[in-house]
Design a protein around this motif. Structure first.
Motif, short mmCIF file in Angstrom:
data_model
loop_
_atom_site.label_atom_id
_atom_site.label_comp_id
_atom_site.label_asym_id
_atom_site.label_seq_id
_atom_site.Cartn_x
_atom_site.Cartn_y
_atom_site.Cartn_z
N UNK A 110 22.69 39.99 30.80
CA UNK A 110 24.04 39.43 31.66
C UNK A 110 25.21 39.52 30.79
N UNK A 111 26.08 40.18 31.31
CA UNK A 111 27.36 40.45 30.79
C UNK A 111 28.25 39.12 30.93
N UNK A 112 29.28 38.99 29.80
CA UNK A 112 30.09 37.88 29.71
C UNK A 112 30.93 38.03 31.13
N UNK A 113 31.29 36.99 31.54
CA UNK A 113 32.32 36.77 32.67
C UNK A 113 33.73 37.51 32.31
N UNK A 114 34.16 38.01 33.18
CA UNK A 114 35.35 39.05 33.26
C UNK A 114 36.72 37.98 32.93
N UNK A 115 37.52 38.26 32.11
CA UNK A 115 38.72 37.55 31.89
C UNK A 115 39.67 38.13 32.74
N UNK A 116 40.68 37.36 32.74
CA UNK A 116 41.78 37.89 33.82
C UNK A 116 42.29 38.74 33.77
N UNK A 117 42.61 39.19 32.52
CA UNK A 117 43.14 40.61 32.24
C UNK A 117 42.30 41.52 32.83
N UNK A 118 40.62 41.47 32.53
CA UNK A 118 39.72 42.62 32.77
C UNK A 118 39.79 42.57 34.43
N UNK A 119 39.72 41.22 35.02
CA UNK A 119 39.80 41.23 36.54
C UNK A 119 41.01 42.11 37.24
N UNK A 120 42.43 41.75 36.52
CA UNK A 120 43.31 42.52 37.12
C UNK A 120 43.33 43.95 36.71
#
Length: 230
Positions: free
Chosen positions: A72-82
């Motif tokens: 299970x991958x780590x949750x995306x950071x706000x920057x990665x989501x953007x």
């Protein structure tokens, strides 16, 4: 040999569970569980439920024998989501452009039967524009001649009333000449735009007709040779 390694794995896992603080951990109990592990500071942290230290981190779901069942991958950071949203937006825009170009290409192939047909339509539009420009210039020349004649009359008359009337006519003609000149300039721009449009169509038409599909048939599906009249 395989069973020996499996047993060794169970023993090591049971020890890990005990060290992790899982009460009553044993090989038998571990055999039916899913073990959750993540890496913290380069060291694995495991438990039969997801350890608090693993929250917000990538973790592995493992069998008691040590086989990784799921990562299970780590949750995306706000920057990665953007960044992901921007990539998706670019993909959608590229696909929209591709679909638009396909529609334009299809319309182009349906508009012109051949390059000769395209050239003929271009020449016809240019002839109509050239005739209109010629007529406008003739009208402009007539206005200039009339104005010149009025200026000559105004300079030769001694009657102030006649001179005033002539000056008014001269100003009216001056306005008409300016308007006529603007219309001519607009028609010249239109002519240039027609040339550019047909040149763009012609280049794209040659590209489409010269790019055979996988079965060797031209893009319009008729196998027409570029420039032919068939």
């Amino acid at each position: 040999m395989e069973s020996r390694r499996a047993e060794t794995g169970l023993v090591l896992l049971a020890c890990a569970l005990v060290l992790a603080g899982v009460p009553g951990a044993s090989v038998a109990q571990a055999g039916g569980r899913t073990i959750y592990c993540c890496d913290v500071g380069g060291q694995p942290v495991c438990g039969d439920i997801l350890p608090a230290a693993c929250y917000g981190r990538a973790y592995r779901e493992m069998s008691p024998s040590g086989v990784v069942r799921r990562v299970v991958a780590a949750p995306l950071t706000p920057e990665e989501i953007a960044r992901r949203a921007e990539v998706e937006r670019q993909h959608r825009a590229a696909e929209a452009d591709r679909q638009r170009q396909l529609r334009l290409d299809q319309a182009l192939l349906e508009t012109y039967r051949s390059l000769d047909d395209l050239d003929s339509r271009r020449d016809r539009e240019l002839r109509d524009l050239d005739r209109s420009i010629r007529e406008l210039r003739e009208r402009e020349s007539e206005l200039v001649k009339r104005q010149s004649a009025l200026i000559s009359d105004a300079t030769q008359t001694d009657d102030s009333a006649v001179a005033a009337s002539l000056e008014e006519d001269i100003r009216t003609l001056d306005s008409e000449i300016i308007t006529q000149s603007r219309v001519i300039a607009a028609k010249l721009r239109e002519r240039s735009a027609v040339l550019d449009r047909f040149e763009e169509h012609r280049q794209r038409y040659v590209e489409l007709m010269g790019a055979p599909s996988a079965n060797g048939v031209s893009r319009n599906g008729r196998g027409v040779v570029p420039g032919s009249n068939d």
